[in-house]
Design a protein around this motif. Structure first.
Motif, PDB file in Angstrom:
ATOM      1  N   ARG A 170       1.176  -1.025  -0.034  1.00 48.09           N
ATOM      2  CA  ARG A 170       0.368  -0.165   0.076  1.00 48.09           C
ATOM      3  C   ARG A 170       0.431   1.281   0.029  1.00 48.09           C
ATOM      4  O   ARG A 170       1.003   2.125   1.007  1.00 48.09           O
ATOM      5  CB  ARG A 170      -1.196   0.310   1.853  1.00 48.09           C
ATOM      6  CG  ARG A 170      -2.006  -1.087   0.939  1.00 48.09           C
ATOM      7  CD  ARG A 170      -3.203  -0.956   1.595  1.00 48.09           C
ATOM      8  NE  ARG A 170      -2.483  -2.108   2.898  1.00 48.09           N
ATOM      9  CZ  ARG A 170      -1.891  -3.084   3.072  1.00 48.09           C
ATOM     10  NH1 ARG A 170      -2.524  -4.100   2.770  1.00 48.09           N
ATOM     11  NH2 ARG A 170      -1.611  -3.435   4.546  1.00 48.09           N
ATOM     12  N   ASN A 171       1.824   1.384  -0.895  1.00 45.12           N
ATOM     13  CA  ASN A 171       2.179   3.011  -1.209  1.00 45.12           C
ATOM     14  C   ASN A 171       3.389   3.088  -0.305  1.00 45.12           C
ATOM     15  O   ASN A 171       3.801   4.025  -0.082  1.00 45.12           O
ATOM     16  CB  ASN A 171       1.610   3.917  -1.142  1.00 45.12           C
ATOM     17  CG  ASN A 171       2.029   5.034  -1.883  1.00 45.12           C
ATOM     18  OD1 ASN A 171       2.498   5.350  -3.373  1.00 45.12           O
ATOM     19  ND2 ASN A 171       1.581   6.372  -1.056  1.00 45.12           N
ATOM     20  N   GLU A 172       3.835   1.853  -0.048  1.00 49.78           N
ATOM     21  CA  GLU A 172       5.116   2.222   1.387  1.00 49.78           C
ATOM     22  C   GLU A 172       6.334   0.287   0.392  1.00 49.78           C
ATOM     23  O   GLU A 172       5.269  -0.210   1.014  1.00 49.78           O
ATOM     24  CB  GLU A 172       4.768   2.117   2.607  1.00 49.78           C
ATOM     25  CG  GLU A 172       3.960   1.192   3.106  1.00 49.78           C
ATOM     26  CD  GLU A 172       4.114   1.977   5.056  1.00 49.78           C
ATOM     27  OE1 GLU A 172       5.008   2.232   5.417  1.00 49.78           O
ATOM     28  OE2 GLU A 172       3.176   1.088   5.422  1.00 49.78           O
ATOM     29  N   PHE A 173       7.375   1.046   0.864  1.00 49.24           N
ATOM     30  CA  PHE A 173       8.370   0.056   1.567  1.00 49.24           C
ATOM     31  C   PHE A 173       8.275  -0.255   2.476  1.00 49.24           C
ATOM     32  O   PHE A 173       8.484   0.119   3.197  1.00 49.24           O
ATOM     33  CB  PHE A 173       9.460   0.267   0.489  1.00 49.24           C
ATOM     34  CG  PHE A 173       9.720   1.144  -0.404  1.00 49.24           C
ATOM     35  CD1 PHE A 173       9.106  -0.124  -1.353  1.00 49.24           C
ATOM     36  CD2 PHE A 173      10.798   1.623  -0.639  1.00 49.24           C
ATOM     37  CE1 PHE A 173       9.660   0.059  -2.844  1.00 49.24           C
ATOM     38  CE2 PHE A 173      10.898   2.622  -2.220  1.00 49.24           C
ATOM     39  CZ  PHE A 173       9.769   1.527  -3.466  1.00 49.24           C
ATOM     40  N   VAL A 174       8.725  -1.763   2.828  1.00 50.44           N
ATOM     41  CA  VAL A 174       8.898  -2.314   4.109  1.00 50.44           C
ATOM     42  C   VAL A 174       9.972  -3.753   4.303  1.00 50.44           C
ATOM     43  O   VAL A 174       9.797  -4.005   3.241  1.00 50.44           O
ATOM     44  CB  VAL A 174       7.086  -3.286   4.929  1.00 50.44           C
ATOM     45  CG1 VAL A 174       7.784  -3.743   5.629  1.00 50.44           C
ATOM     46  CG2 VAL A 174       6.229  -2.146   4.545  1.00 50.44           C
ATOM     47  N   PRO A 175      10.978  -3.549   5.578  1.00 56.37           N
ATOM     48  CA  PRO A 175      11.918  -4.468   4.115  1.00 56.37           C
ATOM     49  C   PRO A 175      11.557  -5.150   5.472  1.00 56.37           C
ATOM     50  O   PRO A 175      10.552  -5.766   6.530  1.00 56.37           O
ATOM     51  CB  PRO A 175      12.601  -3.552   5.889  1.00 56.37           C
ATOM     52  CG  PRO A 175      12.209  -2.468   6.421  1.00 56.37           C
ATOM     53  CD  PRO A 175      11.596  -1.790   5.656  1.00 56.37           C
ATOM     54  N   VAL A 176      12.269  -6.777   4.713  1.00 53.44           N
ATOM     55  CA  VAL A 176      11.995  -7.609   5.099  1.00 53.44           C
ATOM     56  C   VAL A 176      12.829  -8.720   5.678  1.00 53.44           C
ATOM     57  O   VAL A 176      14.494  -8.463   5.398  1.00 53.44           O
ATOM     58  CB  VAL A 176      11.410  -8.311   3.955  1.00 53.44           C
ATOM     59  CG1 VAL A 176      11.606 -10.372   4.481  1.00 53.44           C
ATOM     60  CG2 VAL A 176       9.728  -8.454   3.389  1.00 53.44           C
ATOM     61  N   LEU A 177      13.009  -8.910   6.989  1.00 51.76           N
ATOM     62  CA  LEU A 177      13.852  -9.588   7.627  1.00 51.76           C
ATOM     63  C   LEU A 177      13.275 -11.237   8.050  1.00 51.76           C
ATOM     64  O   LEU A 177      12.565 -10.990   8.519  1.00 51.76           O
ATOM     65  CB  LEU A 177      14.578  -8.761   8.781  1.00 51.76           C
ATOM     66  CG  LEU A 177      15.826  -7.375   8.659  1.00 51.76           C
ATOM     67  CD1 LEU A 177      15.873  -7.721   9.824  1.00 51.76           C
ATOM     68  CD2 LEU A 177      16.004  -8.053   7.719  1.00 51.76           C
ATOM     69  N   THR A 178      13.916 -11.995   8.020  1.00 57.81           N
ATOM     70  CA  THR A 178      14.058 -13.638   8.770  1.00 57.81           C
ATOM     71  C   THR A 178      14.490 -13.450  10.047  1.00 57.81           C
ATOM     72  O   THR A 178      14.707 -13.408  10.455  1.00 57.81           O
ATOM     73  CB  THR A 178      14.653 -14.427   8.533  1.00 57.81           C
ATOM     74  OG1 THR A 178      14.777 -14.922   6.893  1.00 57.81           O
ATOM     75  CG2 THR A 178      14.298 -16.025   8.734  1.00 57.81           C
ATOM     76  N   LEU A 179      13.039 -13.403  10.755  1.00 58.12           N
ATOM     77  CA  LEU A 179      12.694 -14.087  12.005  1.00 58.12           C
ATOM     78  C   LEU A 179      13.828 -15.240  12.994  1.00 58.12           C
ATOM     79  O   LEU A 179      15.030 -14.112  14.004  1.00 58.12           O
ATOM     80  CB  LEU A 179      11.655 -13.805  12.490  1.00 58.12           C
ATOM     81  CG  LEU A 179      11.299 -14.157  14.053  1.00 58.12           C
ATOM     82  CD1 LEU A 179      11.355 -12.797  14.641  1.00 58.12           C
ATOM     83  CD2 LEU A 179       9.752 -14.329  14.791  1.00 58.12           C
ATOM     84  N   SER A 180      14.367 -16.069  12.266  1.00 59.02           N
ATOM     85  CA  SER A 180      15.278 -16.399  12.947  1.00 59.02           C
ATOM     86  C   SER A 180      16.759 -15.931  12.772  1.00 59.02           C
ATOM     87  O   SER A 180      17.597 -16.224  13.807  1.00 59.02           O
ATOM     88  CB  SER A 180      14.837 -18.353  12.062  1.00 59.02           C
ATOM     89  OG  SER A 180      14.829 -18.006  11.147  1.00 59.02           O
ATOM     90  N   GLU A 181      16.946 -15.314  11.830  1.00 57.89           N
ATOM     91  CA  GLU A 181      18.106 -14.879  11.923  1.00 57.89           C
ATOM     92  C   GLU A 181      18.717 -13.446  12.181  1.00 57.89           C
ATOM     93  O   GLU A 181      19.225 -13.462  13.001  1.00 57.89           O
ATOM     94  CB  GLU A 181      18.189 -14.937  10.176  1.00 57.89           C
ATOM     95  CG  GLU A 181      18.468 -15.835   9.635  1.00 57.89           C
ATOM     96  CD  GLU A 181      18.513 -15.863   8.025  1.00 57.89           C
ATOM     97  OE1 GLU A 181      18.372 -14.397   7.476  1.00 57.89           O
ATOM     98  OE2 GLU A 181      18.888 -16.366   6.976  1.00 57.89           O
TER      99      GLU A 181
END
Length: 708
Positions: free
Chosen positions: A478-489
């Motif tokens: 919805r019109n924004e960049f959201v960074p993605v990280l792996t929770l386990s890492e």
């Protein structure tokens, strides 16, 4: 302002009944000759408290009776009279009975106007007895003169015994009850697991002994029905027990006006403190921890916020400042707000103090949005006060507020301010920390929990939809960049030997949020979402920032609740700022990034800084226009959909300025329609990039081409 006494009547009734009980017991001891001077003092204090409290609530009949009783007890306390059981006992009891009757009337009707008038002859008898002018005999006022003949056949009138509708118990006993109820709710999770096991057992037995299938099926249904009924009853019982520990915010708010007036008087300031929503209730555990943050915010409003009367008049304001302490309920949350109409927060003063303390470089400060700069006031040891006083300036207070609200009370804290118009601090808190909505997920075979207030959404995305931005994975939501990280890492979770089923082409993302900052966490599986009893960590683990508490699942499994603000802090530290840097000696180009999404601003900033650009951030079109006019930028990157002023209007305004007629302006938006592209070019944009197909190399190449 007229005092609304209705909200204080119930509290007065409970207090009055306690004092009347003490008076009854004390007079009995006096009669028996077992009372000492301290006992007489205690009787006097009870009568004095009744008089004072009833006078504040304008309960004149109770006030007059208690006053007369106080006169007699004062004479006994000061040894002006010697207690004579024959002279004084009946009179004291008559006074206590009269007060009890008046309090019962008040409890029945809840209307002070319906109190019966004081017994004038009783009050006169008490006064004469206190002055030692007559024997303490008292005959109630009789009505008619002719005595009614005795009717022996008439039944004796029944005497009704009135009891209090409330009792006081020790807080420790109440806390023990809540803890016990929490254990019952937690242990019931085991029953739910047994119901699930019974279904599995039925399926297994049906293959081995088909004749037992019907019996097991009936047993399984009965067990599930019993568990559901028991769960409903236990939940209701727990809710009722929790209500016992709920207290109104008036326990904190009632003293706020007096505190503000006292501090204002010591500082030579005029202030009116308005309190709204004091009847809103919170768990006593929350109330206990909330007093310090509220006091800090009030002190901050008085010292940093409100100007002296002369300064206010010079600005065209009323010499009297206004502070509002308000609360309201928002679903299962309570919002508390401290607002003032003072000078507001000076962003320049914050920047100057940060540079003075060497907390950041000038470039780092310039890259922050106004809201980010404002949030620096919550740094430990930070203060813009020019002088250290007993009120403020020691750099302790605002960091305590943030720590208490965010870490201890599992809430959120926001600050809004406009220079010359005042500031507003908003605290958003759960009603209780004992029972909260929890989302349970599985990661690397481990079950972990998240409290609901920090969960934005749960989404599945194709692996191909992921994009690399500033050497990090990201998605567009919805019109924004959201960074993605792996929770386990992110939390360094070790692998478990059991296999986790994964969908080859899809990822399950849990999007968490604190204020305006979002982070998408890759998890393996969603287990369930339900209300669970939160267990506090033992004392030696409470300094662990990653875990905020524990919950108990079926088979007595303990599950850790992750503290989302700490996860976001870890993610910021995990940023990788690789890329091609500018050559030494070459002056970096200055770029203004305008977007209402904090995540988008930060990601675009990381991309540009990785390639050597100097970046300044703005949180909406109006903010961007003001910064562009104050400073000189080589290029502008802007979103379209923003509050106050959108990107099309910003671009058009910039093109009207001589400095920006030929400067590169790039629109980066989620709008993909051809009509939007045409409009962007019509208002003067040099390039139009869609976020869904964002490529950082394309952005950098486009910017480099336009700047060369």
């Amino acid at each position: 302002m007229v005092l609304d006494i209705t909200r204080f009547v119930v509290r007065f009734i409970d207090e009055a009944r306690e004092h009347l009980l003490q008076l009854n017991e004390g007079v009995a001891l006096l009669e028996q000759g077992q009372a000492d001077i301290e006992q007489v003092n205690s009787l006097f204090r009870s009568a004095h408290t009744l008089k004072g409290s009833s006078r504040m609530l304008k309960l004149a009949p109770i006030t007059d009776t208690a006053h007369a009783l106080e006169d007699l007890l004062s004479a006994l306390r000061d040894d002006k009279l010697s207690f004579d059981a024959g002279q004084h006992s009946d009179l004291l009891y008559q006074a206590i009975d009269s007060l009890t009757h008046q309090v019962d009337q008040l409890a029945e009707h809840q209307e002070p106007a319906r109190l019966s008038a004081k017994d004038a002859s009783l009050c006169q008898a008490l006064t004469r007895a206190a002055e030692g002018r007559q024997k303490a005999t008292f005959l109630p006022e009789a009505s008619p003169s002719t005595p009614e003949p005795i009717n022996r056949e008439r039944p004796v009138q029944e005497v009704s015994l009135k009891t209090n509708d409330s009792v006081r118990i020790k807080l420790s006993r109440l806390d023990d009850l809540i803890k016990l109820m929490g254990e019952v709710v937690s242990s019931h999770a085991h029953m739910r697991e047994l119901a699930k096991d019974s279904r599995q057992l039925k399926r297994g037995v049906s293959q081995i002994a088909p004749k037992l299938t019907n019996a097991l099926d009936m047993f399984s249904r009965e067990l599930r029905a019993g568990v559901q009924i028991q769960e409903s009853l236990i939940q209701e019982l727990h809710d009722k027990a929790m209500q016992l520990r709920m207290l109104p915010l008036s326990t904190i708010f009632d003293s706020a006006g007096r505190l503000v007036r006292e501090i204002a008087r010591s500082m030579g300031k005029q202030v009116e403190c308005r309190v709204v929503g004091a009847e809103i209730e919170l768990d006593r555990q929350m109330i206990d921890q909330l007093a310090d943050p509220v006091i800090h915010l009030l002190r901050n409003a008085l010292d940093h916020g409100l100007e002296p009367p002369q300064e206010r008049e010079a600005q065209g304001k009323s010499p009297q400042g206004h502070i509002t302490l308000s609360a309201w309920q928002d679903g299962s949350w309570v919002v508390i707000e401290v607002r003032d109409d003072g000078r507001g927060i000076s962003l320049q003063a914050i920047r100057d103090k940060v540079q003075q303390k060497n907390l950041m470089t000038e470039e780092q400060l310039n890259a922050l949005s106004d809201q980010d700069v404002m949030n620096l006031i919550f740094l430990p040891g930070f203060s813009t006060s020019a002088m250290i006083t007993e009120i403020s300036g020691r750099g302790v207070g605002m960091d305590v507020v943030k720590s208490s609200v965010v870490d201890n009370l599992q809430g959120s804290l926001n600050v809004h301010s406009r220079l010359g118009q005042g500031s507003r601090f908003s605290l958003r808190l759960p009603l209780s920390l004992a029972l909260m909505r929890v989302l349970l997920v599985k990661v690397k075979g481990q079950t972990l929990g998240f409290t609901a207030q920090h969960i934005s959404e749960l989404v599945r995305v194709k692996r191909g939809a992921m994009m690399k931005v500033a050497e990090r994975d990201a998605i567009t939501l919805r019109n924004e960049f959201v960074p993605v990280l792996t929770l386990s890492e992110l939390i360094h979770l070790p692998d478990k030997p059991e296999k986790i089923k994964k969908t080859a082409d899809e990822l399950l993302l849990l999007v968490v949020q604190v204020q305006h900052e979002k982070l998408a966490l890759v998890v393996d599986e969603l287990i369930e979402e339900r209300d669970l009893v939160i267990k506090q960590l033992p004392g030696h683990l409470r300094q662990q920032p990653l875990i905020s508490g524990m919950v108990t699942m079926g088979h007595n499994e303990l599950v850790s609740l992750l503290h989302v603000p700490h996860l976001l802090e870890r993610s910021r530290k995990a940023k990788i700022t690789g890329g091609v840097q500018t050559q030494s000696g070459r002056q970096a180009s200055r770029v203004l990034v305008v977007d209402d999404s904090l995540n988008t601003r930060e990601i675009e900033k990381d991309v540009l800084e990785a390639y050597g650009y100097q970046v300044t951030l703005a949180e909406n079109g109006q903010d961007g226009l003001e910064k562009a006019l104050l400073e000189d930028f080589d290029a502008v990157l802007t979103d379209v959909e923003m509050p106050v002023m959108d990107g099309f209007a910003l671009t058009a305004h910039l093109r009207d300025q001589e400095n920006y007629k030929n400067r590169p302006i790039i629109i980066i938006t989620s709008r993909e329609k051809e009509s939007d592209r045409r409009r962007g070019l019509e208002v003067g944009a040099d390039a139009y990039i869609v976020k869904g197909s964002f490529d950082q190399n394309s952005l950098v190449e486009t910017l480099k081409l336009l700047l060369d």
